[in-house]
Write a protein that holds these residues in place. Structure first.
Motif, PDB file in Angstrom:
ATOM      1  N   VAL A  36      44.123  25.468  23.642  1.00 19.21           N
ATOM      2  CA  VAL A  36      42.860  25.890  24.476  1.00 19.21           C
ATOM      3  C   VAL A  36      43.000  26.376  26.039  1.00 19.21           C
ATOM      4  O   VAL A  36      43.912  25.348  26.617  1.00 19.21           O
ATOM      5  CB  VAL A  36      41.677  24.931  24.396  1.00 19.21           C
ATOM      6  CG1 VAL A  36      40.393  25.679  24.974  1.00 19.21           C
ATOM      7  CG2 VAL A  36      41.372  24.680  23.042  1.00 19.21           C
ATOM      8  N   THR A  37      42.788  27.411  26.414  1.00 19.58           N
ATOM      9  CA  THR A  37      43.004  27.755  27.884  1.00 19.58           C
ATOM     10  C   THR A  37      41.704  28.231  28.442  1.00 19.58           C
ATOM     11  O   THR A  37      40.658  28.454  27.561  1.00 19.58           O
ATOM     12  CB  THR A  37      44.205  28.779  27.836  1.00 19.58           C
ATOM     13  OG1 THR A  37      43.528  30.029  27.307  1.00 19.58           O
ATOM     14  CG2 THR A  37      45.489  28.687  26.976  1.00 19.58           C
ATOM     15  N   PRO A  38      41.877  28.458  29.837  1.00 16.97           N
ATOM     16  CA  PRO A  38      40.557  28.768  30.316  1.00 16.97           C
ATOM     17  C   PRO A  38      40.263  30.371  29.817  1.00 16.97           C
ATOM     18  O   PRO A  38      39.054  30.816  29.836  1.00 16.97           O
ATOM     19  CB  PRO A  38      40.921  29.042  31.705  1.00 16.97           C
ATOM     20  CG  PRO A  38      41.943  27.814  31.979  1.00 16.97           C
ATOM     21  CD  PRO A  38      42.675  27.976  30.776  1.00 16.97           C
ATOM     22  N   ASP A  39      40.935  31.084  29.327  1.00 17.22           N
ATOM     23  CA  ASP A  39      41.042  32.329  28.809  1.00 17.22           C
ATOM     24  C   ASP A  39      40.333  32.553  27.542  1.00 17.22           C
ATOM     25  O   ASP A  39      39.478  33.379  27.241  1.00 17.22           O
ATOM     26  CB  ASP A  39      42.411  33.302  28.768  1.00 17.22           C
ATOM     27  CG  ASP A  39      42.769  33.615  30.107  1.00 17.22           C
ATOM     28  OD1 ASP A  39      42.130  33.804  31.283  1.00 17.22           O
ATOM     29  OD2 ASP A  39      44.135  33.640  30.375  1.00 17.22           O
ATOM     30  N   GLY A  42      35.836  30.078  26.304  1.00 17.32           N
ATOM     31  CA  GLY A  42      34.420  30.879  26.594  1.00 17.32           C
ATOM     32  C   GLY A  42      33.864  30.717  25.262  1.00 17.32           C
ATOM     33  O   GLY A  42      32.588  30.394  25.129  1.00 17.32           O
ATOM     34  N   THR A  43      34.108  31.230  24.095  1.00 18.25           N
ATOM     35  CA  THR A  43      33.323  31.340  22.891  1.00 18.25           C
ATOM     36  C   THR A  43      33.200  29.907  22.232  1.00 18.25           C
ATOM     37  O   THR A  43      32.268  29.681  21.635  1.00 18.25           O
ATOM     38  CB  THR A  43      34.163  31.999  21.939  1.00 18.25           C
ATOM     39  OG1 THR A  43      34.475  33.301  22.198  1.00 18.25           O
ATOM     40  CG2 THR A  43      33.542  32.175  20.381  1.00 18.25           C
ATOM     41  N   VAL A  79      35.363  25.225  31.488  1.00 16.48           N
ATOM     42  CA  VAL A  79      34.167  25.017  30.890  1.00 16.48           C
ATOM     43  C   VAL A  79      33.001  24.800  31.457  1.00 16.48           C
ATOM     44  O   VAL A  79      31.868  25.529  31.150  1.00 16.48           O
ATOM     45  CB  VAL A  79      34.728  23.641  29.994  1.00 16.48           C
ATOM     46  CG1 VAL A  79      33.279  23.092  29.495  1.00 16.48           C
ATOM     47  CG2 VAL A  79      35.549  23.837  29.199  1.00 16.48           C
ATOM     48  N   GLN A  80      33.049  24.516  32.717  1.00 12.50           N
ATOM     49  CA  GLN A  80      32.026  24.068  33.562  1.00 12.50           C
ATOM     50  C   GLN A  80      31.390  25.538  33.866  1.00 12.50           C
ATOM     51  O   GLN A  80      30.090  25.743  34.226  1.00 12.50           O
ATOM     52  CB  GLN A  80      32.036  23.062  34.722  1.00 12.50           C
ATOM     53  CG  GLN A  80      32.492  21.936  34.369  1.00 12.50           C
ATOM     54  CD  GLN A  80      32.751  20.963  35.631  1.00 12.50           C
ATOM     55  OE1 GLN A  80      33.936  21.025  35.964  1.00 12.50           O
ATOM     56  NE2 GLN A  80      31.729  20.359  35.981  1.00 12.50           N
ATOM     57  N   LYS A  81      32.214  26.602  34.074  1.00  7.57           N
ATOM     58  CA  LYS A  81      31.765  27.907  34.546  1.00  7.57           C
ATOM     59  C   LYS A  81      31.012  28.504  33.396  1.00  7.57           C
ATOM     60  O   LYS A  81      29.995  29.460  33.899  1.00  7.57           O
ATOM     61  CB  LYS A  81      32.986  28.592  34.940  1.00  7.57           C
ATOM     62  CG  LYS A  81      33.613  28.268  36.166  1.00  7.57           C
ATOM     63  CD  LYS A  81      34.886  29.193  36.449  1.00  7.57           C
ATOM     64  CE  LYS A  81      35.630  29.102  37.875  1.00  7.57           C
ATOM     65  NZ  LYS A  81      36.615  29.806  38.125  1.00  7.57           N
ATOM     66  N   HIS A  82      30.977  27.821  32.455  1.00  6.44           N
ATOM     67  CA  HIS A  82      30.114  28.550  31.334  1.00  6.44           C
ATOM     68  C   HIS A  82      28.850  27.889  31.220  1.00  6.44           C
ATOM     69  O   HIS A  82      28.039  28.376  30.344  1.00  6.44           O
ATOM     70  CB  HIS A  82      30.870  28.743  30.047  1.00  6.44           C
ATOM     71  CG  HIS A  82      31.914  29.491  29.701  1.00  6.44           C
ATOM     72  ND1 HIS A  82      31.762  30.967  29.302  1.00  6.44           N
ATOM     73  CD2 HIS A  82      33.112  29.513  30.289  1.00  6.44           C
ATOM     74  CE1 HIS A  82      32.918  31.592  29.401  1.00  6.44           C
ATOM     75  NE2 HIS A  82      33.763  30.663  29.900  1.00  6.44           N
ATOM     76  N   PHE A  83      28.670  26.637  31.884  1.00 13.94           N
ATOM     77  CA  PHE A  83      27.315  25.998  31.853  1.00 13.94           C
ATOM     78  C   PHE A  83      26.288  26.664  32.827  1.00 13.94           C
ATOM     79  O   PHE A  83      26.735  27.135  33.723  1.00 13.94           O
ATOM     80  CB  PHE A  83      27.511  24.647  32.190  1.00 13.94           C
ATOM     81  CG  PHE A  83      28.132  23.614  31.425  1.00 13.94           C
ATOM     82  CD1 PHE A  83      28.597  24.216  30.180  1.00 13.94           C
ATOM     83  CD2 PHE A  83      28.868  22.566  31.759  1.00 13.94           C
ATOM     84  CE1 PHE A  83      29.252  23.352  29.219  1.00 13.94           C
ATOM     85  CE2 PHE A  83      29.463  21.890  30.914  1.00 13.94           C
ATOM     86  CZ  PHE A  83      29.666  22.112  29.746  1.00 13.94           C
TER      87      PHE A  83
END
Length: 285
Positions: A36-39, A42-43, A79-83
């Protein structure tokens, strides 16, 4: 409704250790993903935050693991950027078990002596556990140095800790036993966080040191990192020093890891990283 823990690992294979502790910590189901990577995260995050009603979101949580702490930190940020408000779940970072292991070791050291104003040396301290432990001791008021076989690696690790925690750690090059013995000459606290099966000090290097108060060794694989100690030491007195072995404080590490997993399901807004995990370790110690 089941408590679901999504295990995001930065390595190709997600950790079976972390999976077992997750179940022991109260997760009803653990779903692991490797590489799992930052790229690509998201999904996966979207699936966690959009599927349950607000009152039920606390029953979904994310655990970030893997062997690389820098990769774990980057993944946590992604992960936090998607919250966003109303759409988030609790998340825990423990790459290589570093936060829980370091927190348990430092909490046990702190239970044996005050850290404030003390001189502490983390041997082979450039890895995830060593860096986290050094930062935790510095945050408690200790003057901390880390050793490495190569000064460049020590300096790089110290810079990373200054960036992440705002602490000043001293880098020391110590490529052999004699150099490491010299590095701890004036230390009050020594923590060994080297690779498994690598002896970093012999007993004669610390036995008669009048400054030393506490030693701890995170290596549970023979030979131990600090000669003359035992993996089972639980605050044992040896030559006038207090000694903690890897299994000696490992009991707290496992209990702490389980407690953190349980805590994830108390609400959907928690971020369990070094500071919060260490605070919990001090309470449990």
């Amino acid at each position: 409704m089941k408590k679901l823990l999504f295990q995001f690992d930065t390595d190709p294979l997600f950790s079976s250790f972390d999976t077992v502790v997750a179940y022991d910590g109260g997760a009803d189901r653990v779903i692991g993903h490797g590489n799992v990577t930052p790229d690509n995260v998201g999904t996966l995050v979207d699936g966690c935050i959009f599927t349950r009603a607000p009152k039920d979101k606390k029953k979904t949580a994310i655990f970030i693991g893997g062997s690389n702490m820098e990769a774990g930190q980057n993944l946590l940020a992604a992960v936090q950027k998607h919250f966003f408000p109303g759409f988030q779940v609790s998340v825990m970072l423990d790459s290589n078990g570093s936060n829980t292991t370091a927190a348990a070791a430092v909490a046990k050291i702190a239970s044996s002596t005050s850290l404030k104003g003390k001189s502490a040396v983390v041997l082979a301290g450039t890895g995830p556990v060593g860096q986290r432990a050094a930062a935790m001791m510095a945050l408690e008021g200790a003057e901390v140095a880390i050793t490495s076989r190569h000064i460049f690696n020590a300096e790089k690790a110290c810079f990373a800790m200054q960036e992440r925690f705002g602490v000043n750690i001293t880098p020391i090059e110590a490529a052999d036993l004699d150099a490491r013995a010299h590095a701890i000459q004036h230390a009050n606290i020594v923590l060994a966080t080297g690779a498994a099966g690598v002896e970093l000090l012999k007993e004669e290097h610390w036995r008669d040191n009048p400054n030393l108060e506490v030693l701890a060794d995170a290596n549970a694989t023979p030979p131990v990192g600090i000669g003359g100690t035992d993996v089972m030491d639980k605050g044992e007195p040896r030559h006038g020093k207090i000694v903690w072995g890897a299994i000696g404080f490992g009991t707290l590490k496992l209990a702490l890891h389980r407690a953190c997993i349980a805590k994830l399901f108390e609400s959907n807004k928690q971020v369990l990283d070094a500071e919060i995990i260490f605070a919990l370790a001090k309470q449990m110690a």
